[in-house]
Design an enzyme around this catalytic site. Structure first.
Site, PDB file in Angstrom:
ATOM      1  N   GLN A 143       2.387  14.106  15.021  1.00 15.17           N
ATOM      2  CA  GLN A 143       1.582  13.175  14.453  1.00 15.17           C
ATOM      3  C   GLN A 143       0.808  12.764  15.357  1.00 15.17           C
ATOM      4  O   GLN A 143      -0.272  12.018  14.733  1.00 15.17           O
ATOM      5  CB  GLN A 143       2.803  12.244  14.107  1.00 15.17           C
ATOM      6  CG  GLN A 143       3.728  12.354  13.013  1.00 15.17           C
ATOM      7  CD  GLN A 143       3.060  12.721  11.717  1.00 15.17           C
ATOM      8  OE1 GLN A 143       2.294  11.976  11.229  1.00 15.17           O
ATOM      9  NE2 GLN A 143       3.334  13.862  11.186  1.00 15.17           N
ATOM     10  N   HIS A 162      -3.242  13.261  14.824  1.00 17.16           N
ATOM     11  CA  HIS A 162      -3.968  12.521  13.595  1.00 17.16           C
ATOM     12  C   HIS A 162      -5.205  11.795  14.273  1.00 17.16           C
ATOM     13  O   HIS A 162      -6.349  12.074  13.606  1.00 17.16           O
ATOM     14  CB  HIS A 162      -2.961  11.331  13.247  1.00 17.16           C
ATOM     15  CG  HIS A 162      -2.570  11.813  11.684  1.00 17.16           C
ATOM     16  ND1 HIS A 162      -3.159  11.629  10.625  1.00 17.16           N
ATOM     17  CD2 HIS A 162      -1.172  12.076  11.247  1.00 17.16           C
ATOM     18  CE1 HIS A 162      -2.580  12.152   9.535  1.00 17.16           C
ATOM     19  NE2 HIS A 162      -1.110  12.532  10.031  1.00 17.16           N
ATOM     20  N   HIS A 178       1.775 -35.048 -15.478  1.00 15.34           N
ATOM     21  CA  HIS A 178       3.016 -34.020 -15.760  1.00 15.34           C
ATOM     22  C   HIS A 178       3.922 -34.275 -16.706  1.00 15.34           C
ATOM     23  O   HIS A 178       4.184 -33.677 -17.500  1.00 15.34           O
ATOM     24  CB  HIS A 178       3.500 -33.372 -14.531  1.00 15.34           C
ATOM     25  CG  HIS A 178       2.558 -32.636 -13.640  1.00 15.34           C
ATOM     26  ND1 HIS A 178       1.362 -33.094 -13.060  1.00 15.34           N
ATOM     27  CD2 HIS A 178       2.820 -31.362 -13.141  1.00 15.34           C
ATOM     28  CE1 HIS A 178       0.869 -31.996 -12.501  1.00 15.34           C
ATOM     29  NE2 HIS A 178       1.565 -30.817 -12.553  1.00 15.34           N
ATOM     30  N   ASP A 225       4.410  13.819   4.423  1.00 19.50           N
ATOM     31  CA  ASP A 225       2.870  13.576   4.390  1.00 19.50           C
ATOM     32  C   ASP A 225       2.216  14.327   3.313  1.00 19.50           C
ATOM     33  O   ASP A 225       1.385  13.941   2.775  1.00 19.50           O
ATOM     34  CB  ASP A 225       2.296  14.110   5.979  1.00 19.50           C
ATOM     35  CG  ASP A 225       2.378  12.849   6.718  1.00 19.50           C
ATOM     36  OD1 ASP A 225       2.621  11.820   6.495  1.00 19.50           O
ATOM     37  OD2 ASP A 225       1.966  13.237   8.068  1.00 19.50           O
ATOM     38  N   GLU A 277       5.803   3.436  11.768  1.00 17.10           N
ATOM     39  CA  GLU A 277       5.350   3.931  10.212  1.00 17.10           C
ATOM     40  C   GLU A 277       6.355   4.867   9.933  1.00 17.10           C
ATOM     41  O   GLU A 277       6.944   5.026   8.923  1.00 17.10           O
ATOM     42  CB  GLU A 277       4.199   4.324  10.315  1.00 17.10           C
ATOM     43  CG  GLU A 277       3.502   4.780   8.917  1.00 17.10           C
ATOM     44  CD  GLU A 277       2.228   5.554   9.215  1.00 17.10           C
ATOM     45  OE1 GLU A 277       1.662   5.825   8.117  1.00 17.10           O
ATOM     46  OE2 GLU A 277       1.725   5.962  10.222  1.00 17.10           O
ATOM     47  N   HIS A 278       6.496   6.042  10.696  1.00 13.59           N
ATOM     48  CA  HIS A 278       7.613   7.289  10.405  1.00 13.59           C
ATOM     49  C   HIS A 278       8.524   7.196  11.408  1.00 13.59           C
ATOM     50  O   HIS A 278       8.251   7.022  12.917  1.00 13.59           O
ATOM     51  CB  HIS A 278       6.886   8.471  10.453  1.00 13.59           C
ATOM     52  CG  HIS A 278       5.404   8.416   9.935  1.00 13.59           C
ATOM     53  ND1 HIS A 278       4.051   8.303  10.240  1.00 13.59           N
ATOM     54  CD2 HIS A 278       5.297   8.803   8.558  1.00 13.59           C
ATOM     55  CE1 HIS A 278       3.081   8.632   9.488  1.00 13.59           C
ATOM     56  NE2 HIS A 278       4.018   8.794   8.282  1.00 13.59           N
TER      57      HIS A 278
END
Length: 442
Positions: free
Chosen positions: A251, A254, A413, A353, A319-320
């Site tokens: 990862q 990336h 109201h 992914d 995230e992961h």
């Protein structure tokens, strides 16, 4: 806590400085797009992508020609992956039911799940052609029933990437633009002379794309803050250093700012993983990117036990999260802040992914504390409605509603309630006066 950081990433102050530079750059670009429309978009496409075609939108003939360039095997793999994503998204959609109930005699309440009417799906492709991102956004929006799906992707090596375009087309995109970065996000959200604005933006991207979505939120909806990829490996000695290092670097490649964190209760595994990462970086073809991410954003954290590992993992909210321990289901039960979990050594983040079917657009920068990832429900708006069918129900609800309005000082109201009591009830209520009490409220 007996927590030891064998390796730390960039200090928070340095990361904050980077974020501030990104914010200023994005703000200037978005203002320019709003002021100059297509001309600004074209200038930024030339500056950042060196790509300025006659039209950024692909015609049907151009799409067909690009799809024809994709090999039969690659097309089959794309179709397989999209089938997995669609199947899971459809199961999620089927779980979301419209409802209508009678809460009191004559009082009907309900809700409907209505698709967002137009969505802009961003698919990164400048550094790597992110074919799978088209499945996650475009195909999922299609399952949700979004009537206008706009897809945008950066040119790859100076031209549209055929596989990305094929994935967008097969996923169900109605408009496809070869346009990247902040200029794509701004054009879709703000609109230009040639691109009608959308109601919602979805999809991952680099820090600039994520910041553009953040600044545009409110003007349009967004899925979540999906910035640079983050990964965490939670591991004990049931797994070896090669597996851990592979999952971290897989990862980190990336981008230059992709955090990768090992959380373990084994100093032996931690030290072996550090050595294994050095070995792999000497042979990994994407080492130039992965090494910089690892140097600036990699962390190795040794904890005193599983409870400490859990606390650290929930605090980081990566995230992961790849879990490889002797108690993976325990982490599944106890984890509450993350993007997605990948449980056991047989699975991995790359599966999520690319192909397994769950969505890979996930929260970053600790947003997993308050939101989950992209899913079919993000493209649906749940709208409530009410019906009062009988005179008795109108009078009963009206009496109580009037008193509650007066309690807050809202006489106008209250009169909305009172006029119903006067019209449909058997008691007269003067203008502006609280209605008479009911004997029972059941």
């Amino acid at each position: 806590m007996s927590i030891d950081h064998l390796k730390r990433g960039k200090p928070e102050a340095a990361r904050a400085e980077d974020d501030a530079k990104v914010r200023a750059t994005v703000e200037a670009i978005l203002k320019d797009i709003e002021a100059r429309g297509d001309a600004a978009v074209r200038d930024y496409a030339e500056t950042f992508d060196k790509y300025t075609p006659a039209s950024f939108r692909l015609s049907p003939a151009q799409i067909d020609a690009l799809v024809a360039e994709v090999s039969p095997q690659d097309l089959a793999d794309i179709r397989f992956a999209q089938a997995q994503v669609r199947n899971f998204a459809q199961a999620q959609r089927d779980s979301m039911q419209d409802i209508e109930i009678e809460t009191l005699p004559g009082v009907i309440l309900g809700h409907k799940n209505i698709p967002v009417q137009s969505v802009g799906c961003y698919v990164p492709a400048g550094k790597f052609p992110m074919v799978a991102s088209a499945h996650m956004s475009v195909a999922t929006a299609s399952v949700a029933g979004v009537p206008r799906i706009v897809a945008a992707t950066a040119p790859f090596q100076g031209k549209p990437n055929p596989a990305v375009i094929a994935a967008m087309h097969l996923g169900g995109a109605h408009e496809i633009y070869v346009l990247g970065g902040v200029q794509a996000i701004g054009a879709m959200a703000i609109g230009t002379e040639t691109i009608a604005p959308v109601d919602m933006l979805v999809g991952p991207g680099n820090a600039f794309v994520a910041e553009a979505k953040r600044q545009l939120y409110g003007r349009v909806g967004i899925d979540l803050f999906a910035g640079p990829t983050e990964t965490m490996v939670i591991a004990d000695e049931t797994v070896d250093a090669e597996m851990v290092a592979t999952d971290l670097l897989g990862q980190a490649e990336h981008g230059y700012n992709s955090p990768a964190v090992l959380v373990t209760n084994s100093r032996k595994l931690a030290e072996a993983t550090l050595a294994e990462i050095d070995r792999l970086l000497a042979i990994l073809p994407t080492a130039a990117t992965a090494a910089r991410s690892w140097e600036d954003y990699g962390e190795v954290i040794v904890c005193g036990g599983y409870d400490e590992m859990l606390a650290v993992a929930n605090d980081i909210a990566s995230e992961h999260v790849q879990v490889m321990t002797d108690r993976d289901d325990w982490f599944l039960e106890k984890m509450h802040s993350y993007g997605a979990l990948f449980l056991g050594p047989r699975t991995n983040v790359a599966n999520g992914d690319k192909v397994i079917g769950t969505n890979h657009t996930l929260p970053t920068k600790r947003a997993g504390r308050y939101t989950g990832g992209l899913w079919v429900g993000k493209f649906l708006k749940t709208h409530s409605y009410q019906k009062v069918l009988t005179d008795e129900a109108a009078a009963r609800i009206g009496e109580i509603g009037s008193r509650l309005c007066i309690l807050e000082g809202f006489v106008g109201h209250a009169e909305q309630c009172n006029i119903r009591v006067r019209r449909y009830g058997r008691r007269n209520v003067p203008y502006g006066a609280p209605a008479l009490p009911v004997e029972t409220v059941g």
